[in-house]
Scaffold this motif. Structure first.
Motif, short mmCIF file in Angstrom:
data_model
loop_
_atom_site.label_atom_id
_atom_site.label_comp_id
_atom_site.label_asym_id
_atom_site.label_seq_id
_atom_site.Cartn_x
_atom_site.Cartn_y
_atom_site.Cartn_z
N UNK A 121 0.80 -1.23 0.00
CA UNK A 121 0.00 0.00 0.00
C UNK A 121 0.83 1.28 0.00
N UNK A 122 2.14 1.15 0.19
CA UNK A 122 2.96 2.35 0.34
C UNK A 122 3.07 3.16 -0.95
N UNK A 123 3.17 2.47 -2.09
CA UNK A 123 3.34 3.22 -3.34
C UNK A 123 2.12 4.07 -3.68
N UNK A 124 0.89 3.53 -3.67
CA UNK A 124 -0.26 4.39 -3.91
C UNK A 124 -0.43 5.45 -2.82
N UNK A 125 -0.08 5.11 -1.58
CA UNK A 125 -0.18 6.09 -0.50
C UNK A 125 0.79 7.24 -0.72
N UNK A 126 2.00 6.91 -1.19
CA UNK A 126 3.00 7.93 -1.48
C UNK A 126 2.53 8.86 -2.60
N UNK A 127 2.01 8.27 -3.68
CA UNK A 127 1.52 9.09 -4.79
C UNK A 127 0.36 9.98 -4.34
N UNK A 128 -0.54 9.42 -3.54
CA UNK A 128 -1.69 10.20 -3.07
C UNK A 128 -1.25 11.34 -2.16
N UNK A 129 -0.26 11.07 -1.30
CA UNK A 129 0.24 12.11 -0.40
C UNK A 129 0.89 13.25 -1.18
N UNK A 130 1.68 12.89 -2.19
CA UNK A 130 2.34 13.91 -3.00
C UNK A 130 1.31 14.70 -3.81
N UNK A 131 0.31 14.00 -4.29
CA UNK A 131 -0.74 14.64 -5.10
C UNK A 131 -1.53 15.66 -4.28
N UNK A 132 -1.73 15.36 -3.01
CA UNK A 132 -2.52 16.25 -2.15
C UNK A 132 -1.67 17.17 -1.28
N UNK A 133 -0.34 16.98 -1.31
CA UNK A 133 0.56 17.88 -0.59
C UNK A 133 0.62 17.68 0.91
N UNK A 134 0.36 16.44 1.38
CA UNK A 134 0.45 16.19 2.82
C UNK A 134 1.71 15.36 3.11
N UNK A 135 2.27 15.49 4.30
CA UNK A 135 3.47 14.74 4.66
C UNK A 135 3.23 13.23 4.61
N UNK A 136 4.30 12.51 4.27
CA UNK A 136 4.23 11.05 4.11
C UNK A 136 5.26 10.40 5.03
N UNK A 137 4.82 9.44 5.84
CA UNK A 137 5.68 8.72 6.78
C UNK A 137 5.66 7.24 6.42
N UNK A 138 6.80 6.58 6.57
CA UNK A 138 6.84 5.12 6.41
C UNK A 138 7.46 4.50 7.65
N UNK A 139 7.11 3.25 7.90
CA UNK A 139 7.78 2.46 8.94
C UNK A 139 8.36 1.22 8.30
N UNK A 140 9.66 1.03 8.45
CA UNK A 140 10.35 -0.15 7.93
C UNK A 140 10.45 -1.16 9.07
N UNK A 141 9.75 -2.29 8.91
CA UNK A 141 9.64 -3.27 9.98
C UNK A 141 10.66 -4.39 9.90
N UNK A 142 11.36 -4.50 8.76
CA UNK A 142 12.26 -5.65 8.60
C UNK A 142 13.29 -5.35 7.52
N UNK A 143 14.40 -6.10 7.51
CA UNK A 143 15.36 -6.00 6.41
C UNK A 143 14.85 -6.81 5.23
N UNK A 144 14.19 -6.17 4.30
CA UNK A 144 13.58 -6.88 3.18
C UNK A 144 14.65 -7.54 2.31
N UNK A 145 14.32 -8.71 1.79
CA UNK A 145 15.24 -9.41 0.89
C UNK A 145 15.40 -8.65 -0.42
N UNK A 146 16.63 -8.61 -0.93
CA UNK A 146 16.92 -7.94 -2.20
C UNK A 146 17.51 -8.98 -3.14
N UNK A 147 16.67 -9.57 -3.99
CA UNK A 147 17.14 -10.62 -4.89
C UNK A 147 17.55 -10.09 -6.26
N UNK A 148 16.92 -9.00 -6.67
CA UNK A 148 17.17 -8.48 -8.00
C UNK A 148 16.78 -7.00 -8.04
#
Length: 407
Positions: A121-148
């Motif tokens: 949900x973060x990507x659409x939330x980010x776009x919506x926040x930028x579109x409406x001009x409100x601050x955007x916060x994220x929480x990173x809960x884990x070291x996500x795997x990076x395969x590619x």
């Protein structure tokens, strides 16, 4: 003053953090929209519920957008609003439509801050926040795997917040190592324990006896417990192998957690118990609805995760309950636990090392165990409480609302 009296005093005098106000200068509430895939029973979902309650307590208005789940009722009881949205979907078209849905929600509800807690949900939330001009916060809960490259791009959205909340120093290091993120944007907010529930002082003997009778464990035998769903990376096989190096000790072991449909892995563990001649010493229990009592039954709590966890609840819950904790020497456990003071670390995936750590924990005398117990409780009370987590996160909201909004 004895060591135990001093530590008891420290625990009882632990400062209660104060929630910053989420009320604007004109007296209207600051509205925070949290976006998560679903509101079921996981750690992210429980944290979302905790924060919704804290937002309301601070005078703000709490909204959660998700596909729904069993915690929605508790959200509503707390006074928060839930908006049903297919936020769990990774379908590009659905995610694109979610951008418009969220932008509309932000405008209609007068949302002041958008907080995304998961990648889908973060990507659409980010776009919506930028579109409406409100601050955007994220929480990173884990070291996500990076395969590619695609996976790196998919994960990167969690670093796009105006402020990026990391649940541990370990996760913060992961973010800075793998992504181009301004260190000034990162705030470390450790996951918080409910120390009202997870406290040895709130668990009655009746509850412990009831659970003991239900589990039908051998009487008078030290219990080693590994809580966690039955999935390979939680390290149940490591603990079972460790027990083979402790045959000279009279003990038993409980693997507590649901297989969540992983019947093949459960069957593998049951076969392993037979093959390693651990029948009568090792048991698989399903989900327990009274984990504080389960901790009180235990003599040693084990977290044997083979993949590094951002912040393992078991490590902090075990300390909060005053139990010696034995944990893999990686991930968030290294900052949650004080080696040889509130628990013991062992080499990741090494059954013999795990066995040595368990042997040390079981070998504590009464005074050593009391001091370790009280130090563990003190550490959780000072660093890892739900109240502290909520206060720090509300502080992030307060900081953003009072800062210049992004372009």
């Amino acid at each position: 003053m004895t060591d135990s009296t001093y530590l008891n005093t420290m625990i009882s005098e632990a400062a209660t953090p104060v929630l910053p106000s989420l009320v604007k200068a004109d007296g209207t509430p600051i509205t925070v929209l949290q976006v998560v895939p679903a509101m079921d029973s996981g750690g992210v979902e429980r944290g979302t519920l905790d924060m919704a309650k804290a937002i309301i307590e601070a005078g703000g208005k709490a909204i959660v957008a998700s596909k729904g789940g069993q915690l929605v009722a508790r959200l509503k009881i707390a006074g928060a609003e839930h908006v049903e949205l297919p936020a769990h979907s990774k379908n590009p078209w659905t995610m694109w439509r979610n951008t418009g849905r969220l932008a509309k929600l932000i405008k209609e509800r007068g949302v002041d801050i958008v907080h995304a807690r998961s990648r889908a949900p973060a990507r659409p939330a980010h776009r919506a926040a930028r579109k409406t001009g409100v601050p955007f916060v994220t929480t990173v809960h884990a070291p996500y795997n990076i395969h590619n490259r695609f996976k790196r791009y998919y994960n990167s959205i969690m670093t796009k917040g105006d402020i990026v909340i990391s649940i541990s120093e370990f996760v913060s290091s992961y973010i800075k190592t793998n992504y181009q993120v301004d260190e000034g944007k990162i705030r470390i907010v450790h996951r918080g324990m409910d120390t009202d529930s997870f406290s040895p002082h709130t668990v009655s003997a009746v509850r412990v006896i009831k659970l003991s009778n239900s589990w039908r464990l051998p009487d008078g035998v030290p219990l080693i417990m590994l809580p966690g769903r039955l999935t390979r990376w939680k390290g149940q096989t490591v603990l079972l192998e460790a027990l083979t190096h402790l045959r000279d000790l009279d003990l038993c072991c409980a693997l507590v957690g649901s297989d969540q449909g992983r019947k093949g892995y459960r069957d593998e563990l049951e076969k392993m118990i037979v093959d390693l001649d651990l029948v009568g010493r090792a048991f698989i229990m399903d989900d327990c609805d009274d984990m504080p009592s389960a901790y009180m039954l235990s003599d040693v709590v084990v977290s044997a995760s083979t993949d590094p966890e951002g912040f393992g609840r078991v490590v902090s819950e075990g300390q909060a309950m005053g139990r010696p904790v034995v944990a893999s020497d990686h991930g968030g456990a290294k900052e949650q636990l004080l080696p040889n003071e509130t628990g013991f670390l062992f080499e990741n995936g090494d059954a013999e090392s795990c066995a040595r750590a368990i042997r040390r924990a079981l070998g504590l005398n009464a005074r050593e165990r009391e001091i370790l117990s009280l130090k563990g409780q003190e550490r959780v009370q000072q660093l890892f409480t739900k109240k502290l987590m909520c206060a720090k996160t509300v502080g992030v909201y307060h900081e953003l609302v009072n800062a210049k909004k992004p372009n």
